[in-house]
Scaffold this active site. Structure first.
Site, mmCIF file in Angstrom:
data_model
loop_
_atom_site.group_PDB
_atom_site.id
_atom_site.type_symbol
_atom_site.label_atom_id
_atom_site.label_comp_id
_atom_site.label_asym_id
_atom_site.label_seq_id
_atom_site.Cartn_x
_atom_site.Cartn_y
_atom_site.Cartn_z
ATOM 1 N N GLU A 263 0.834 -1.196 0.000
ATOM 2 C CA GLU A 263 0.000 0.000 0.000
ATOM 3 C C GLU A 263 0.869 1.246 0.000
ATOM 4 O OE1 GLU A 263 -2.824 -0.097 3.199
ATOM 5 O OE2 GLU A 263 -3.702 -1.998 2.580
ATOM 6 N N HIS A 281 -8.292 0.984 1.906
ATOM 7 C CA HIS A 281 -8.069 0.871 3.353
ATOM 8 C C HIS A 281 -9.010 1.806 4.125
ATOM 9 C CE1 HIS A 281 -4.744 -0.594 6.253
ATOM 10 N NE2 HIS A 281 -5.875 -0.443 6.904
#
Length: 531
Positions: A263, A281
């Site tokens: 990420e 997220h």
């Protein structure tokens, strides 16, 4: 002087006000978290650091944090904090594992609905002016089997919500007891059983060595055909490339991911696949959750800095404010016992056993263990504390054991510390009297009643006349005043000990004079932190 806290990420005004209302000097500068050099330059000024995810608390930052006592993460993930280094420096690392539990659980349920009914694709198609009603054929959740991997705080909420949707729920969690599973209304199963039977699988475990890639290519191959997989927990729990291939082959009917192995996820094997729902997220991204974790971390940090209470620490046992008030003298006693043995021990320590008797056995034993180990380890490293001591002991191969006993003897409770080296075993016991002061009550099996002071002198000898006179005269002639004098012996003319509480540390030449008398087997000065 008031403790100083730096907030280097965005926290709510209400969280900042909590620090101010409790008398803490707080600096709120969210820009610092994005500038590692700026954080490095100022971190030595602060006792506490409150962060979200932008601040990267690296080994270099921690090395510069000479006054830092606590790091508080507003949220559950602490990937941006070097916890081992913080622990070695004695810095407590806290998070807020419950502030976003409901929000994350709700997101998992929402993602399950989204993949079951293909909502994102149907939404995009309809926005594009198409009317593909027959294309988007979903499945009901009612009566389907949900497999929950990880039945902790968030996982248990997901189980509860799923049961409300009339789903059959099974859970895999090595720490889930049969009684707890029955209370939750779920079936406790092993992982292979879950993989084979679940129509939907949702993950709610942290990322650790044991959980990394828990849904590996091999595990995914064991899943039921048509399964849908949801991950709102942590990236790296699922082999994303293997899952993508199973989606392409039709074995897996869909997936919904909020977290990814890398990420920010700007590309991923799961992207652009049919019936795969992905979000950036967002598990904790609700107004309520963000406010909750900000307020929670502010309260936790303030409690620790002002009262010593420890909540949701990742590298130290939690101690409530009530426990801190009651246990304060007992924590100090445990440290004194460790300090006594540590200062007498010149060999590598192999084992440390802590025995808790009477009322002591009902206290927070993990915290007391940490205090005792810290006392032992301070003999070789004065900077060690309750956070760093267990790590130091583990690195040195020291084995710790704990024993509890019902009340025996005249005291309501006591702690005994037994330390073993390659050549000998040392034992000391102590209690806390009604005045709140710790006392040593036994050394080497010899009963005593010794008040503990900053400067002390410990001697061992054969029980013969003249010991008291020799100690008093030698110390007196050299200007060392005795505040308290405790004697004990095993049997007449057997082994005897003396423990003296002094007003100042005796000089080396005075110790040499005592040794030169030939009366003493040991003459050891001891230092204890002032209570």
């Amino acid at each position: 002087m008031a403790p100083k806290v730096l907030i280097s990420d965005s926290l709510s005004d209400a969280a900042v006000q909590i620090f101010k209302d409790r008398g803490i000097d707080v600096t709120f500068d969210p820009s610092i978290g994005k500038d590692k050099d700026k954080l490095l330059a100022v971190i030595d000024q602060y006792d506490g650091l409150a962060i979200r995810s932008a601040s990267k608390v690296t080994e270099k930052i921690i090395a510069a944090a000479t006054n830092l006592k606590v790091i508080g993460r507003a949220g559950i993930g602490v990937d941006n904090v070097d916890i081992p280094e913080a622990s070695k420096k004695g810095i407590i690392v806290m998070n807020t594992p419950f502030g976003n539990s409901i929000t994350t659980a709700e997101h998992a349920i929402a993602m399950m609905f989204a993949t079951a009914r293909q909502i994102p694709e149907a939404n995009a198609s309809t926005h594009a002016g198409k009317w593909e009603k027959s294309r988007f054929m979903g499945v009901e959740l009612t009566a389907k089997t949900l497999g929950v991997i990880g039945a902790g705080n968030i996982g248990s909420i997901v189980c509860d919500r799923a049961r409300g949707l009339k789903m059959k729920v099974m859970a895999y969690d090595p720490f889930l007891s049969e009684d707890r599973a029955r209370q939750m209304g779920v079936a406790k199963v092993d992982l292979d059983q879950l993989l084979a039977q679940a129509d939907f699988i949702t993950l709610h475990v942290p990322y650790t060595e044991k959980t990394a890639n828990i849904l590996s290519a091999e595990a995914l191959a064991k899943t039921k055909k048509g399964v849908r997989i949801i991950n709102c927990a942590r990236g790296g729990l699922v082999d994303e490339a293997a899952l993508a291939e199973l989606i392409k082959s039709g074995h897996v009917a869909g997936a919904a991911f909020d977290v990814f192995a890398e990420e920010p996820a700007t590309e991923n094997p799961l992207f652009d696949l049919p019936n795969v729902v992905v979000t950036p997220h967002l598990g904790a991204a609700t107004t309520e959750a963000q406010e909750n974790v900000a307020l929670q971390v502010a309260e936790q940090m303030a409690d620790y800095l002002l009262t010593g209470a420890v909540s949701n620490a990742l590298n130290m046992p939690s101690v409530t404010a009530q426990e801190a008030a009651i246990m304060g003298p007992w924590l100090k006693l445990a440290e004194y016992l460790g300090a006594f043995v540590g200062q007498l021990t010149d060999e590598p320590i192999e084992t440390i056993e802590v025995v808790y008797n009477g009322i002591a056995k009902d206290m927070n034993l993990k915290a007391l263990n940490c205090a005792a180990i810290a006392g032992v380890m301070k003999a070789t490293n004065p900077d060690v504390n309750m956070v760093s001591a267990p790590i130091m002991a583990k690195e040195r191969g020291v084995e710790l054991s704990t024993t509890t006993q019902d009340k025996t003897g005249v005291f309501d409770g006591y702690i005994r510390l037994v330390v073993t080296t390659p050549t000998r075993t040392r034992s000391i016991a102590g209690t806390v009297f009604s005045d709140g002061k710790p006392r040593f009550i036994q050394i080497k099996g010899i009963n005593i009643d010794a008040e503990i002071g900053q400067h002390m002198l410990y001697t061992t000898n054969k029980d013969v006349p003249g010991i008291i006179g020799t100690l008093g005269q030698t110390l007196g002639e050299n200007g060392v005043n005795i505040a308290n004098f405790t004697l004990g012996r095993s049997v007449r003319e057997g082994e005897a000990i003396a423990l003296l509480y002094l007003d100042e540390q005796p000089p080396a030449h005075v110790l040499a004079k005592l040794k030169a008398t030939g009366l003493f087997q040991q003459v050891r000065p001891l230092q204890f932190d002032a209570a």
